[in-house]
Structures are given as C-alpha cells and as structure tokens.
Write a protein that holds these residues in place. Structure first.
Motif, PDB file in Angstrom:
ATOM      1  N   ASP A 154     -51.144 -34.547   6.575  1.00  0.00           N
ATOM      2  CA  ASP A 154     -49.891 -35.047   7.419  1.00  0.00           C
ATOM      3  C   ASP A 154     -50.964 -35.955   8.481  1.00  0.00           C
ATOM      4  OD1 ASP A 154     -51.527 -32.837   8.533  1.00  0.00           O
ATOM      5  OD2 ASP A 154     -49.735 -32.311   9.603  1.00  0.00           O
ATOM      6  N   GLY A 155     -52.275 -36.056   8.240  1.00  0.00           N
ATOM      7  CA  GLY A 155     -53.044 -36.806   9.115  1.00  0.00           C
ATOM      8  C   GLY A 155     -53.705 -36.015  10.224  1.00  0.00           C
ATOM      9  N   TYR A 156     -53.645 -34.685  10.236  1.00  0.00           N
ATOM     10  CA  TYR A 156     -54.211 -33.710  10.991  1.00  0.00           C
ATOM     11  C   TYR A 156     -55.643 -33.448  10.592  1.00  0.00           C
ATOM     12  CZ  TYR A 156     -54.113 -29.181  13.633  1.00  0.00           C
ATOM     13  OH  TYR A 156     -54.110 -28.316  14.669  1.00  0.00           O
ATOM     14  N   TYR A 157     -56.513 -33.366  11.590  1.00  0.00           N
ATOM     15  CA  TYR A 157     -58.100 -33.216  11.054  1.00  0.00           C
ATOM     16  C   TYR A 157     -58.650 -32.034  12.041  1.00  0.00           C
ATOM     17  CZ  TYR A 157     -58.705 -36.186  15.050  1.00  0.00           C
ATOM     18  OH  TYR A 157     -58.394 -36.764  16.503  1.00  0.00           O
ATOM     19  N   GLU A 158     -59.450 -31.533  11.528  1.00  0.00           N
ATOM     20  CA  GLU A 158     -60.307 -30.372  12.181  1.00  0.00           C
ATOM     21  C   GLU A 158     -61.679 -30.298  11.933  1.00  0.00           C
ATOM     22  OE1 GLU A 158     -60.427 -28.098  14.368  1.00  0.00           O
ATOM     23  OE2 GLU A 158     -58.452 -28.241  15.214  1.00  0.00           O
ATOM     24  N   SER A 159     -62.789 -29.805  12.580  1.00  0.00           N
ATOM     25  CA  SER A 159     -64.025 -29.657  12.336  1.00  0.00           C
ATOM     26  C   SER A 159     -64.296 -28.326  12.812  1.00  0.00           C
ATOM     27  CB  SER A 159     -64.894 -30.396  12.896  1.00  0.00           C
ATOM     28  OG  SER A 159     -64.687 -30.520  14.512  1.00  0.00           O
ATOM     29  N   TRP A 160     -65.295 -27.570  11.935  1.00  0.00           N
ATOM     30  CA  TRP A 160     -65.628 -26.209  12.161  1.00  0.00           C
ATOM     31  C   TRP A 160     -67.015 -25.992  12.141  1.00  0.00           C
ATOM     32  CZ3 TRP A 160     -62.774 -21.451  10.460  1.00  0.00           C
ATOM     33  CH2 TRP A 160     -61.400 -21.272  10.439  1.00  0.00           C
ATOM     34  N   ASP A 161     -67.502 -25.073  12.946  1.00  0.00           N
ATOM     35  CA  ASP A 161     -69.199 -24.726  12.504  1.00  0.00           C
ATOM     36  C   ASP A 161     -69.223 -24.050  11.253  1.00  0.00           C
ATOM     37  OD1 ASP A 161     -67.693 -22.701  14.393  1.00  0.00           O
ATOM     38  OD2 ASP A 161     -69.414 -21.479  13.129  1.00  0.00           O
ATOM     39  N   ILE A 162     -70.440 -24.179  10.715  1.00  0.00           N
ATOM     40  CA  ILE A 162     -70.477 -23.515   9.153  1.00  0.00           C
ATOM     41  C   ILE A 162     -70.697 -22.432   9.079  1.00  0.00           C
ATOM     42  CG2 ILE A 162     -72.982 -23.747   9.055  1.00  0.00           C
ATOM     43  CD1 ILE A 162     -70.453 -25.141   6.379  1.00  0.00           C
ATOM     44  N   ALA A 163     -71.148 -21.471  10.148  1.00  0.00           N
ATOM     45  CA  ALA A 163     -71.001 -20.165  10.199  1.00  0.00           C
ATOM     46  C   ALA A 163     -69.430 -19.554   9.985  1.00  0.00           C
ATOM     47  CB  ALA A 163     -71.750 -19.657  11.318  1.00  0.00           C
ATOM     48  N   SER A 164     -68.793 -20.291  10.758  1.00  0.00           N
ATOM     49  CA  SER A 164     -67.355 -19.744  10.804  1.00  0.00           C
ATOM     50  C   SER A 164     -66.656 -20.106   9.514  1.00  0.00           C
ATOM     51  CB  SER A 164     -66.509 -20.397  11.867  1.00  0.00           C
ATOM     52  OG  SER A 164     -67.107 -20.257  13.227  1.00  0.00           O
ATOM     53  N   THR A 165     -67.048 -20.996   8.798  1.00  0.00           N
ATOM     54  CA  THR A 165     -66.442 -21.463   7.534  1.00  0.00           C
ATOM     55  C   THR A 165     -66.895 -20.462   6.708  1.00  0.00           C
ATOM     56  OG1 THR A 165     -68.309 -23.044   6.709  1.00  0.00           O
ATOM     57  CG2 THR A 165     -66.346 -23.978   7.930  1.00  0.00           C
ATOM     58  N   LEU A 166     -68.211 -19.960   6.674  1.00  0.00           N
ATOM     59  CA  LEU A 166     -68.597 -19.014   5.716  1.00  0.00           C
ATOM     60  C   LEU A 166     -68.586 -17.480   6.061  1.00  0.00           C
ATOM     61  CD1 LEU A 166     -72.272 -20.675   5.379  1.00  0.00           C
ATOM     62  CD2 LEU A 166     -70.152 -20.661   3.609  1.00  0.00           C
ATOM     63  N   HIS A 167     -67.784 -17.336   7.114  1.00  0.00           N
ATOM     64  CA  HIS A 167     -67.109 -15.950   7.443  1.00  0.00           C
ATOM     65  C   HIS A 167     -66.409 -15.286   6.122  1.00  0.00           C
ATOM     66  CE1 HIS A 167     -65.127 -12.601   9.274  1.00  0.00           C
ATOM     67  NE2 HIS A 167     -65.978 -12.650  10.227  1.00  0.00           N
ATOM     68  N   PRO A 168     -66.654 -14.113   5.758  1.00  0.00           N
ATOM     69  CA  PRO A 168     -65.853 -13.520   4.745  1.00  0.00           C
ATOM     70  C   PRO A 168     -64.397 -13.337   4.754  1.00  0.00           C
ATOM     71  CG  PRO A 168     -67.221 -11.817   5.800  1.00  0.00           C
ATOM     72  CD  PRO A 168     -67.697 -13.192   6.349  1.00  0.00           C
ATOM     73  N   GLN A 169     -63.863 -13.502   6.295  1.00  0.00           N
ATOM     74  CA  GLN A 169     -62.439 -13.438   6.038  1.00  0.00           C
ATOM     75  C   GLN A 169     -62.103 -15.030   6.517  1.00  0.00           C
ATOM     76  OE1 GLN A 169     -63.257 -10.529   8.797  1.00  0.00           O
ATOM     77  NE2 GLN A 169     -61.253  -9.425   8.260  1.00  0.00           N
ATOM     78  N   THR A 170     -62.597 -16.127   6.131  1.00  0.00           N
ATOM     79  CA  THR A 170     -62.028 -17.408   6.081  1.00  0.00           C
ATOM     80  C   THR A 170     -61.641 -17.779   4.913  1.00  0.00           C
ATOM     81  OG1 THR A 170     -63.584 -17.994   8.327  1.00  0.00           O
ATOM     82  CG2 THR A 170     -62.809 -19.716   6.796  1.00  0.00           C
ATOM     83  N   LEU A 171     -60.652 -18.160   4.761  1.00  0.00           N
ATOM     84  CA  LEU A 171     -59.685 -18.247   3.428  1.00  0.00           C
ATOM     85  C   LEU A 171     -59.022 -19.310   3.365  1.00  0.00           C
ATOM     86  CD1 LEU A 171     -57.869 -15.065   2.694  1.00  0.00           C
ATOM     87  CD2 LEU A 171     -59.937 -15.496   2.289  1.00  0.00           C
ATOM     88  N   LEU A 172     -59.420 -20.063   2.220  1.00  0.00           N
ATOM     89  CA  LEU A 172     -58.249 -21.046   1.798  1.00  0.00           C
ATOM     90  C   LEU A 172     -56.973 -20.474   1.131  1.00  0.00           C
ATOM     91  CD1 LEU A 172     -60.318 -24.220   0.485  1.00  0.00           C
ATOM     92  CD2 LEU A 172     -58.892 -24.049   2.539  1.00  0.00           C
ATOM     93  N   ALA A 173     -55.911 -20.351   1.828  1.00  0.00           N
ATOM     94  CA  ALA A 173     -54.857 -19.678   1.650  1.00  0.00           C
ATOM     95  C   ALA A 173     -53.789 -20.069   0.859  1.00  0.00           C
ATOM     96  CB  ALA A 173     -54.181 -18.871   2.751  1.00  0.00           C
ATOM     97  N   TYR A 174     -53.207 -19.615  -0.375  1.00  0.00           N
ATOM     98  CA  TYR A 174     -52.033 -20.155  -1.086  1.00  0.00           C
ATOM     99  C   TYR A 174     -50.947 -19.086  -1.353  1.00  0.00           C
ATOM    100  CZ  TYR A 174     -54.773 -18.040  -5.155  1.00  0.00           C
ATOM    101  OH  TYR A 174     -55.520 -17.447  -5.754  1.00  0.00           O
TER     102      TYR A 174
END
Ligand SMILES: Nc1nc2c(c(=O)[nH]1)N[C@H]1C(S)=C(S)[C@@H](COP(=O)(O)O)O[C@H]1N2
Ligand SMILES: [Mo]
Length: 232
Positions: A154-174
């Motif tokens: 939809d044109g939205y964009y975000e950036s995250w620090d890599i440690a937060s993306t590797l957190h075990p509870q950071t999911l790509l949810a379906y």
C-alpha cells in the motif's frame, strides 16, 4: 554450528523442496546447501545463538478478537496470493523470492501478545507465522547489515534495527487468532512482534531489504515525527 545444522536439516526436509524452485535469483539446492554449511557471519551467530529475552505471552482466554482495530493509512491493497512473492534482497549472499507455499513450508510459530497502537488502544492477539530470523538466515546477510527495510503493497514503509528483526518473537504472520490472516490485517504477510509499537508492524509486506545504513526515509510515520525505535 547448531544453527546451520538446523537450517540444513530443515532444507533437506522440505516437501518437494519448493522453496528452492520458483522465483528469480533463487539459488539451486546444491548451492544453497553449500553456502548454508558455511558458518553464518559472527554477528548474526551471536544474536541467534544468544537470543534476546522472550516477552511473556498471554493465555488463550485473554485473546480479545474485537479489540484489534484495523488501522490503515491509505486503503487495503489488492494482492493475488497465487502470484505473491516476498523478495529478500540488499546486503545478502542469497537473495530470495519466496512464494506463500515456500513460506508455509517453514516452521510455524504461534504467540499471544499485546498489540499497542500510539493512538491509544491495545489488543491481545494470537499471531501465527514464520520467525523473521528464519528467513533472514536463509538470505545469508553480510557482516555489515544493521537494518531491515520493509516495503508494503500500500506504499507504507518501515525500517527496523537488525537485533529487533532477529528477536525470536518477531514474526512474519499469516494467521490471526488461529485463522487465516484477514486481508485488512495485512494478508498475505505482516510483521507481528511484542517488542515494537503498532506502527512498526507493517502489513502487506512485499520486500525486505537488509542494509548497512538508514536512508533519509525511515518509516511512513517516523518521517512525520514519530519515534524510530518505538520499543515496547
Ligand atoms: N502497510 C501498512 N502497515 C501498517 C499500517 C498501514 O497503514 N499500512 N498501519 C500500522 C498501524 S499504525 C497499526 S496500529 C497496525 C494496525 O494493524 P491492524 O490494522 O491489523 O489492527 O498496522 C500497522 N501497519
Ligand atoms: Mo498504530
């Protein structure tokens, strides 16, 4: 190397090895297995093998299905799930183009967490999906990666620090509350994590770019003055 062994075993267990077929730029099975038997770079090994503290989760009885308010800055984009591919690129040794079948072949993680929107509401939700760290590890990030950019349909964009993306509870949810993720909540794939505010949780993610520095644009709301780290 425990992690690489685990990924190797997963790869060899794929039904039909669908992950390794479709999609441009996807390496052949032998190439991928060859690179995965090499150690991941030291920084990622450290983050993955000494995971950050998990956030306590909630019991099923506390899920509040009606409290998650659809919050979309523009409108719900139209995505054909049969044609959908998640692109993972940037500073990586194995760029990926994953279909939904590829993503569903990865281990399913479920969690019941609180979603917190800065606009003054919160909701306890169950999310199901793949750990983002699984996908990042498959892409084989280079040593200099510090951030992930998430591009949405939809044109939205975000950036995250890599440690937060590797957190075990950071999911790509379906999945949401045990069912297929509704389109208004970000289907086919959205971010879900108990460590970040709601506006960091991009819906309709179509591209993840792993990079070494942030650009002038940091996120749709951040570029209008909202805090970038937005930790909970
Ligand atoms: N692509 C996209 N992702 C988005 C948004 C959006 O407008 N577009 N809104 C964000 C905000 S502010 C919140 S609170 C959550 C809301 O998720 P929900 O609509 O599933 O409740 O999505 C976040 N992710
Ligand atoms: Mo939000």
């Amino acid at each position: 190397m425990k992690l690489n062994r685990r990924i190797f075993l997963q790869l060899s267990g794929f039904s039909g090895a669908s992950l390794l077929l479709g999609g441009c730029g996807t390496p052949a099975l032998e190439d991928l297995v060859g690179t995965l038997s090499e150690p991941l770079n030291q920084k990622f090994e450290a983050l993955l093998l000494n995971p950050q503290k998990p956030v306590p989760e909630f019991p099923k009885s506390e899920i509040k299905p009606e409290e998650l308010i659809v919050n979309t800055f523009r409108s719900t984009p139209i995505i054909d799930p049969n044609k959908y591919h998640l692109i993972v690129d940037g500073e990586v040794n194995n760029p990926l183009s994953l279909s939904l079948a590829d993503i569903r072949a990865l281990p399913l993680t479920e969690m019941i967490i609180r979603h917190v929107c800065v606009e003054g509401w919160a909701a306890i939700v169950q999310w199901g999906g793949v750990r983002l760290q699984e996908i990042i590890a498959l892409a084989q990030p280079k040593e200099n990666v510090k951030y992930a950019y998430f591009k949405s349909a939809d044109g939205y964009y975000e950036s995250w620090d890599i440690a937060s993306t590797l957190h075990p509870q950071t999911l790509l949810a379906y999945q949401k509350n045990g069912e297929a993720l509704p389109v208004d909540n970000g289907a086919p794939l959205r971010l879900a994590s108990p460590i970040k505010l709601g506006y960091k949780q991009s819906k309709w993610v179509i591209q993840i770019s792993l990079v070494s520095s942030l650009s002038l644009f940091k996120g749709y709301w951040e570029d209008q003055g909202y805090e970038w780290f937005a930790g909970l």
